[in-house]
Scaffold this motif. Structure first.
Motif, PDB file in Angstrom:
ATOM      1  N   GLU A 198      57.180 -40.684 -45.093  1.00 42.08           N
ATOM      2  CA  GLU A 198      57.248 -40.997 -43.671  1.00 42.08           C
ATOM      3  C   GLU A 198      56.621 -39.838 -42.916  1.00 42.08           C
ATOM      4  O   GLU A 198      56.825 -38.681 -43.272  1.00 42.08           O
ATOM      5  CB  GLU A 198      58.700 -41.184 -43.236  1.00 42.08           C
ATOM      6  N   LEU A 199      55.853 -40.146 -41.899  1.00 40.78           N
ATOM      7  CA  LEU A 199      55.194 -39.128 -41.090  1.00 40.78           C
ATOM      8  C   LEU A 199      55.452 -39.433 -39.623  1.00 40.78           C
ATOM      9  O   LEU A 199      55.279 -40.572 -39.182  1.00 40.78           O
ATOM     10  CB  LEU A 199      53.688 -39.134 -41.360  1.00 40.78           C
ATOM     11  N   THR A 200      55.865 -38.416 -38.884  1.00 45.66           N
ATOM     12  CA  THR A 200      56.071 -38.551 -37.444  1.00 45.66           C
ATOM     13  C   THR A 200      55.188 -37.531 -36.747  1.00 45.66           C
ATOM     14  O   THR A 200      55.112 -36.377 -37.164  1.00 45.66           O
ATOM     15  CB  THR A 200      57.549 -38.314 -37.075  1.00 45.66           C
ATOM     16  N   PHE A 201      54.499 -37.971 -35.704  1.00 44.77           N
ATOM     17  CA  PHE A 201      53.650 -37.080 -34.922  1.00 44.77           C
ATOM     18  C   PHE A 201      53.673 -37.537 -33.471  1.00 44.77           C
ATOM     19  O   PHE A 201      54.123 -38.637 -33.157  1.00 44.77           O
ATOM     20  CB  PHE A 201      52.216 -37.045 -35.475  1.00 44.77           C
TER      21      PHE A 201
ATOM     22  N   VAL B 212      55.059 -41.205 -32.631  1.00 44.92           N
ATOM     23  CA  VAL B 212      54.622 -42.240 -33.570  1.00 44.92           C
ATOM     24  C   VAL B 212      55.156 -41.910 -34.958  1.00 44.92           C
ATOM     25  O   VAL B 212      55.045 -40.773 -35.412  1.00 44.92           O
ATOM     26  CB  VAL B 212      53.083 -42.313 -33.622  1.00 44.92           C
ATOM     27  N   THR B 213      55.730 -42.907 -35.627  1.00 43.51           N
ATOM     28  CA  THR B 213      56.189 -42.746 -37.002  1.00 43.51           C
ATOM     29  C   THR B 213      55.562 -43.850 -37.837  1.00 43.51           C
ATOM     30  O   THR B 213      55.574 -45.015 -37.446  1.00 43.51           O
ATOM     31  CB  THR B 213      57.724 -42.835 -37.094  1.00 43.51           C
TER      32      THR B 213
ATOM     33  N   GLU C 232      55.487 -49.636 -42.103  1.00 47.63           N
ATOM     34  CA  GLU C 232      56.134 -49.773 -40.798  1.00 47.63           C
ATOM     35  C   GLU C 232      55.574 -48.736 -39.836  1.00 47.63           C
ATOM     36  O   GLU C 232      55.412 -47.570 -40.186  1.00 47.63           O
ATOM     37  CB  GLU C 232      57.641 -49.598 -40.920  1.00 47.63           C
ATOM     38  N   ILE C 233      55.270 -49.177 -38.626  1.00 44.55           N
ATOM     39  CA  ILE C 233      54.821 -48.281 -37.560  1.00 44.55           C
ATOM     40  C   ILE C 233      55.835 -48.395 -36.432  1.00 44.55           C
ATOM     41  O   ILE C 233      56.138 -49.493 -35.966  1.00 44.55           O
ATOM     42  CB  ILE C 233      53.421 -48.661 -37.038  1.00 44.55           C
TER      43      ILE C 233
ATOM     44  N   VAL D 148      60.561 -47.781 -31.489  1.00 39.72           N
ATOM     45  CA  VAL D 148      60.479 -49.240 -31.504  1.00 39.72           C
ATOM     46  C   VAL D 148      59.464 -49.664 -32.565  1.00 39.72           C
ATOM     47  O   VAL D 148      58.325 -49.188 -32.573  1.00 39.72           O
ATOM     48  CB  VAL D 148      60.052 -49.787 -30.120  1.00 39.72           C
ATOM     49  N   THR D 149      59.867 -50.557 -33.454  1.00 38.18           N
ATOM     50  CA  THR D 149      58.967 -51.040 -34.498  1.00 38.18           C
ATOM     51  C   THR D 149      57.894 -51.924 -33.881  1.00 38.18           C
ATOM     52  O   THR D 149      58.200 -52.910 -33.219  1.00 38.18           O
ATOM     53  CB  THR D 149      59.744 -51.827 -35.569  1.00 38.18           C
TER      54      THR D 149
END
Length: 80
Positions: free
Chosen positions: A43-46, A53-54, A60-61, A66-67
Motif C-alpha cells: 500500500e502506498l499513500t502520498f 491518495v492511497t 484499490e484507489i 473515499v474509495t
C-alpha cells in the motif's frame, strides 16, 4: 481507471486539465515497479495538492479516504 484519471475525476476535470504532474509528488517508476511485483501485499499513500491518495496492490484507489476504485489487481500501465 488510472491514478491520474481518479484524481482528475475527484477534481471534476479531465486528466490533462490538472495543474500538476503526478511525477512531482510520487516516484511513478516505483509505483509501477510495485504494481509489477509478484505480490499484491503493498500500500502506498502520498499527497498531491488538496488530496491524500492511497493505492494498493489489489488495485484499490482511495482519495481522501473515499474509495474511487474497487480492488482488483492494479496493472502497471495504469500508473501514468
Amino acid at each position: 481507471m488510472e491514478l491520474v484519471g481518479a484524481i482528475a475525476a475527484v477534481e471534476g476535470v479531465e486528466a490533462h486539465e490538472l495543474d500538476y504532474s503526478l511525477h512531482d509528488y510520487v516516484a511513478t517508476d516505483a509505483v509501477r515497479a510495485m504494481a509489477e511485483a509478484d505480490t499484491d501485499d503493498w500500500e502506498l499513500t502520498f499527497e498531491v495538492p488538496d488530496h491524500t491518495v492511497t493505492v494498493d496492490g489489489a488495485g484499490e484507489i482511495r482519495i481522501d479516504g473515499v474509495t474511487v476504485r474497487e480492488s482488483d489487481v492494479v496493472q502497471s500501465d495504469e500508473i501514468r
